[in-house]
Design an enzyme around this catalytic site. Structure first.
Site, PDB file in Angstrom:
ATOM      1  N   GLU A  46      -7.946  40.985-116.020  1.00 27.81           N
ATOM      2  CA  GLU A  46      -6.609  40.470-116.343  1.00 27.81           C
ATOM      3  C   GLU A  46      -5.623  41.203-115.457  1.00 27.81           C
ATOM      4  O   GLU A  46      -5.432  42.407-115.602  1.00 27.81           O
ATOM      5  CB  GLU A  46      -6.303  40.683-117.825  1.00 27.81           C
ATOM      6  CG  GLU A  46      -5.028  39.980-118.273  1.00 27.81           C
ATOM      7  CD  GLU A  46      -3.890  40.920-118.546  1.00 27.81           C
ATOM      8  OE1 GLU A  46      -3.421  41.585-117.602  1.00 27.81           O
ATOM      9  OE2 GLU A  46      -3.478  41.017-119.699  1.00 27.81           O
ATOM     10  N   CYS A  49       2.326  42.731-119.272  1.00 24.50           N
ATOM     11  CA  CYS A  49       1.906  41.837-118.186  1.00 24.50           C
ATOM     12  C   CYS A  49       2.409  40.416-118.390  1.00 24.50           C
ATOM     13  O   CYS A  49       2.576  39.673-117.428  1.00 24.50           O
ATOM     14  CB  CYS A  49       0.391  41.849-118.056  1.00 24.50           C
ATOM     15  SG  CYS A  49      -0.474  41.416-119.578  1.00 24.50           S
TER      16      CYS A  49
END
Length: 478
Positions: A251, A285
């Site tokens: 990720e 994020c």
């Protein structure tokens, strides 16, 4: 508060680095030492890899019911030590006390969810068209997983990897971030306290050349997984592919657009936009970077976000109950301040904030910048801090083009009361996640990106696939 000295957790034992080296962990809120962390050597890393392979061989053969008993023991031990773990996150990251709860519940929910999910996995029968054979797809544990953890959510990131790995029957080496390794090492201590099977869980910190690169270059790991920047992912893939073909689950960084149409619920959009930039000091994020606001509601949105930013309570401490704490380290302050200054050079106007806060700790003001130039180069940078850059748009087609104009593709947000508008963006946004008129994340919901934002997914049943080998078994009918 000082948490003392934290050792490596290798082969079920708490050990110092083989050369006795350690490093100081400094709180970003107080700039005081809160712990010392053993700094692993190449010898320690090689031992971690060898014992993790041995741990996999025994753990993968353990009956599923017994594996689940051990996972439940660890989960209960974590819950028993919830205050300790939340305090450790608060001091290593500068998180608010309220913010630390998400980390804790993420790891406990992950351990429970994947224990339940793995039981549902059964062999898949494949029809033989000619009726001459029987076929089935079986799932088996992949092997040793190496997880590189990001600093922004120390236990959440750890839990997203630990849960599926243990449930699938894999052993896992947890490489903690140098900026927030404390809570990970406490997990190692808790594993040691309950005598968790040797070699199944390893916790190690150390210099890149002693730990990170050797973990990648070893032929032992079958999976390299991480949460972090795209640049880090590229380095890990390069290093790990030198010696063997490995599986990847990563990720990576995002550059989330936040699109607010003329007919949007403005209060809702402002509240969510502010929460995503102030929460965890914008070090998320999936936090929006680029706020694309319809020109007809630009002033209203800017005024509302400005008010939220200027009224945010900034500080540290369980009793003070701040809305926002410090950035995780001094380098982050320099990076965020540099982005703000560069945005101004490129035509951005600071509406509020824009400066380092003059106090002990790595604090930065919640910052709102308006930018008339939608093609400014600074809009291609992930901020990872409490800064919102707001750009007006005229049409939904323009907003879509601007939003997709990035190599990243993790999260995106759209606010509108028109179903046709929502469907337009849901269909055409090039992101792994499209959130419409709200935001929700949970362990059972897939989390992943496209383009340079990642490979595979965290959370949901799909994450288990990264830790399992699918094997076809065919039997001839006689």
């Amino acid at each position: 508060m000082n948490f003392g000295h934290k050792k490596l957790y290798i082969n079920g034992e708490l050990v110092d680095a083989s050369n006795g080296e350690s490093f100081k962990l400094i709180s970003p809120a107080t700039e005081k030492e809160v712990a010392t962390i053993a700094s692993g050597t190449l010898e320690d890393t090689e031992r971690a890899l060898k014992t993790a392979q041995e741990g996999f061989e025994s753990w993968s053969k353990l009956p599923l019911k017994e594996r689940l008993v051990w996972i439940d023991k660890l989960r209960n031990k974590i819950i028993e030590n919830s205050d300790l773990l939340r305090n450790s996150i608060m001091h290593e990251m500068g998180k608010t006390w309220e913010g630390s709860e998400e980390d804790l519940t993420s790891i406990t929910n992950s351990l429970q969810y994947y224990s339940e999910e793995i039981v549902k996995r059964t062999d898949i029968e494949i029809e033989d068209k000619e009726g001459t054979h029987e076929h089935r797809m079986v799932s088996q544990p992949l092997g040793v997983a190496v997880a590189f953890l990001a600093y922004n959510f120390p236990l959440l990131n750890l839990g997203f990897k630990l849960g599926p790995a243990l449930a699938a029957g894999c052993s896992i080496i947890l490489k903690a971030s140098e900026f927030s390794p404390l809570s990970a090492h406490i997990i190692g201590e808790l594993c040691h306290e309950i005598n968790f099977p040797k070699g199944v869980v390893t916790v190690i910190s150390g210099k890149r050349e002693n730990v990170g690169i050797p973990l990648c270059e070893s032929k032992i790991p079958r999976l390299i997984t991480m949460i972090g920047s795209t640049e880090t992912a590229q380095k890990l893939i390069e290093q790990s592919s030198r010696t063997s073909i490995k599986r990847y689950s990563m990720e990576c960084g995002g550059n989330a657009p936040f699109i607010v149409s003329a007919d949007a619920d403005m209060e809702l959009a402002i509240n969510i936009g502010a929460a995503l930039k102030i929460g965890n000091t914008g070090q998320i994020c999936v936090a929006p970077n680029r706020f694309y606001i319809h020109e007809s509601v630009m002033d209203e949105f800017v005024d509302g976000l400005k008010n939220k930013f200027e009224n945010a309570k900034i500080g540290f401490g369980r009793e003070n109950k701040p809305d926002m704490g410090p950035l995780a380290n001094a380098a982050s302050v320099i990076k965020v301040d540099g982005i703000v200054k560069e945005a101004q050079k490129q035509g951005g106007k600071v509406i509020t904030g824009g400066s380092v806060i003059d106090r002990v700790g790595h604090y930065y003001e919640p910052t709102l910048i308006t930018m008339d130039n939608p093609n400014a180069e600074i809009l291609q940078h992930e901020i990872f801090g409490p800064v919102a850059i707001v750009v007006p748009f005229k049409t939904k087609e323009e907003a879509l083009e601007l939003s997709n104009n990035t190599d990243a593709g993790l999260a995106s947000y759209v606010f509108s009361k028109n179903e046709e508008t929502l469907n337009y963006f849901a269909t055409n946004l090039e992101f792994g996640e499209v959130q419409l008129n709200g935001v929700k994340y949970d362990i059972y919901l897939p989390h992943g990106g496209v383009k340079n934002s990642g490979i595979g997914v965290d959370c949901s049943t799909y994450a288990l696939d990264d830790y399992l080998v699918k094997k076809r078994v065919t039997k001839a009918l006689v």
